[in-house]
Design an enzyme around this catalytic site. Sequence first.
Site, mmCIF file in Angstrom:
data_model
loop_
_atom_site.group_PDB
_atom_site.id
_atom_site.type_symbol
_atom_site.label_atom_id
_atom_site.label_comp_id
_atom_site.label_asym_id
_atom_site.label_seq_id
_atom_site.Cartn_x
_atom_site.Cartn_y
_atom_site.Cartn_z
ATOM 1 N N LYS A 1 0.837 -1.212 0.000
ATOM 2 C CA LYS A 1 0.000 0.000 0.000
ATOM 3 C C LYS A 1 0.867 1.256 0.000
ATOM 4 C CE LYS A 1 -2.937 0.841 3.600
ATOM 5 N NZ LYS A 1 -2.723 2.207 4.111
ATOM 6 N N SER A 2 1.843 1.308 0.894
ATOM 7 C CA SER A 2 2.700 2.507 0.984
ATOM 8 C C SER A 2 3.419 2.763 -0.336
ATOM 9 C CB SER A 2 3.738 2.324 2.082
ATOM 10 O OG SER A 2 3.113 2.276 3.330
ATOM 11 N N ARG B 1 2.989 5.949 -3.211
ATOM 12 C CA ARG B 1 4.156 6.763 -3.580
ATOM 13 C C ARG B 1 4.474 6.635 -5.058
ATOM 14 N NH1 ARG B 1 4.108 5.750 1.614
ATOM 15 N NH2 ARG B 1 5.271 7.030 3.122
ATOM 16 N N GLY C 1 -5.242 8.035 4.885
ATOM 17 C CA GLY C 1 -4.374 9.048 5.486
ATOM 18 C C GLY C 1 -3.158 9.333 4.614
ATOM 19 N N SER D 1 6.915 9.323 11.868
ATOM 20 C CA SER D 1 5.798 9.042 10.964
ATOM 21 C C SER D 1 6.242 9.149 9.519
ATOM 22 C CB SER D 1 4.650 10.027 11.226
ATOM 23 O OG SER D 1 3.814 10.125 10.085
ATOM 24 N N GLN E 1 4.269 9.168 7.062
ATOM 25 C CA GLN E 1 3.351 10.046 6.324
ATOM 26 C C GLN E 1 3.801 11.500 6.428
ATOM 27 O OE1 GLN E 1 -0.681 9.216 7.503
ATOM 28 N NE2 GLN E 1 -0.693 7.260 6.439
ATOM 29 N N ASP F 1 1.532 -0.698 12.004
ATOM 30 C CA ASP F 1 0.295 -1.245 11.431
ATOM 31 C C ASP F 1 0.046 -2.699 11.844
ATOM 32 O OD1 ASP F 1 -0.245 1.141 10.196
ATOM 33 O OD2 ASP F 1 0.604 0.554 8.267
ATOM 34 N N LYS G 1 -5.309 6.479 14.398
ATOM 35 C CA LYS G 1 -5.279 5.718 13.140
ATOM 36 C C LYS G 1 -6.700 5.722 12.543
ATOM 37 C CE LYS G 1 -0.962 4.798 12.805
ATOM 38 N NZ LYS G 1 -0.215 5.376 11.697
ATOM 39 N N ARG H 1 -7.843 -2.948 9.690
ATOM 40 C CA ARG H 1 -6.880 -3.798 10.409
ATOM 41 C C ARG H 1 -7.492 -4.419 11.669
ATOM 42 N NH1 ARG H 1 -2.615 -2.781 7.095
ATOM 43 N NH2 ARG H 1 -2.153 -0.594 6.688
HETATM 44 C C1 S3P Z 1 2.096 4.929 6.131
HETATM 45 C C2 S3P Z 1 2.598 5.318 7.331
HETATM 46 C C3 S3P Z 1 2.014 4.932 8.624
HETATM 47 C C4 S3P Z 1 1.034 3.777 8.487
HETATM 48 C C5 S3P Z 1 0.128 3.903 7.311
HETATM 49 C C6 S3P Z 1 0.928 4.046 6.019
HETATM 50 C C7 S3P Z 1 2.758 5.405 4.914
HETATM 51 O O1 S3P Z 1 1.328 6.054 9.163
HETATM 52 O O2 S3P Z 1 0.270 3.640 9.666
HETATM 53 O O3 S3P Z 1 -0.696 2.768 7.218
HETATM 54 O O4 S3P Z 1 2.527 4.861 3.815
HETATM 55 O O5 S3P Z 1 3.538 6.373 5.014
HETATM 56 P P1 S3P Z 1 2.107 7.144 10.063
HETATM 57 O O6 S3P Z 1 3.212 7.670 9.255
HETATM 58 O O7 S3P Z 1 1.097 8.203 10.368
HETATM 59 O O8 S3P Z 1 2.543 6.387 11.299
#
Ligand code: S3P
Length: 427
Positions: free
Chosen positions: A13-14, A18, A85, A157, A159, A307, A334, A380
């Site tokens: 997913k991450s 990106r 998010g 974080s 994100q 996660d 979250k 989750r």
């Molecule tokens: C993510 C970062 C995490 C994670 C989210 C995906 C990302 O959040 O919980 O599922 O892709 O950068 P945080 O950076 O807010 O911890």
Amino acid sequence: MIVRGSVTVPGDKSLTHRLLLLAGLAPGRSRLRGALTSLDARATAAVLRALGVAVSPLRPGREVQIVGRRRFRQPGATLNCGNSGTTARLGLGVLAGHPFSSRVTGDASLRRRPMRRVTEPLSRMGARFEPADADRLPLLVRGGVLGPLTWELPVSSAQIKGCLFFAGLAAGRPVSLREPSGRSRDHTERLFRSFGYSVVEDARGWLHFEPTGALVPFDLEVPGDPSSAAFLVGAALLAEAGTLRIQAVGVNPTRTGFLRVLERMGARIMVEPRGERSGEPIGDLMVEPGPLGATEVAAEEIPGLIDEIPLLAVLASRAEGITRFREVGELRVKESDRLGLLASNLRAVGANAAVEGEALVVEGGTRPPAGRVRTDADHRIAMAFAVLGTVRGARVRVDNMACAAVSFPGFAEVLRGIGDGRRGAAR
Ligand code: S3P
């Protein structure tokens, strides 16, 4: 349940978020194989389309084609990030570097999540937000010519880190930042380096990004998501017999903290390296069931398994002894209040669990779990308790399994498929 066979999990997913954003900013046609096609990934694709990027439909098993542009077009309507998010926070970073206004919103869960952690540093760079002091979506972002940034993150974080590096990328400005404790996932750093940008870490733990490279279209394959694989790992560990192989999973060390914790708990998991995909190490995970023991999860470990705490917490409820997850207050913000929900749902199915200050404490037991689980539509939470529902004799009812589609389309079928068919997943 007896586990067997060899499975793959959906794309990371991450990385999918990106790579979609990078392809959107790379003029020309990029191709992504193995991309995640879940609701969260579709939210990023929809936002990109509204910004003038052509993105082919995200369908399982199909290559995604993206025709990017050097600068995005002003959107004609509010950008809806759904439940995601990552779409919202990385998106705000990219939009801050564009000279137009856009409105950003999300679903009810996303509209409750904190955004000042990104709007404050983006404002420092020169972006403007309305309402000016709001911590929540919806927000109007007025981007434009930004300045460089040096920023200490209030929490580790990926994100926030991704948001600020993407803002620096879109605006052509250097960004230096430092995380407080523990390293969050480093996908943005790795990807930026692969495009020739300079991202270096100094001796004091500061990461310095210089927008020196150039985005060019690419053709990449996305590794399997270790966070999705974790649920299948958990189901295999709780099974009565058998072996499960999960193929081609991303094993970036900033994502596999859960494997190190499970090893401490006595889990039998072997990682067979399988090379690299998109600049990330991948491997097959071979998992065998067996008894688990309790452990302590330290504050510095949390960013590397953030996660996976729902899954680790349900496994702790089957491990001998008392497991403590320290400094997990971040779970309150979250997709749901994961901290509160984990403790209350574990109690609802008959386990002993409590929130003690910023820690989650779970006592293991052997009685079959039984009871109703409230997910607040958090994917989750749903998947973790569905895994607990595979224990022999369990009667776990999860109020919303459909929300698994946020990150793992087809989860319930895959979970059923790895078993011997004598027990289903959560109903
Ligand atoms: C993510 C970062 C995490 C994670 C989210 C995906 C990302 O959040 O919980 O599922 O892709 O950068 P945080 O950076 O807010 O911890």
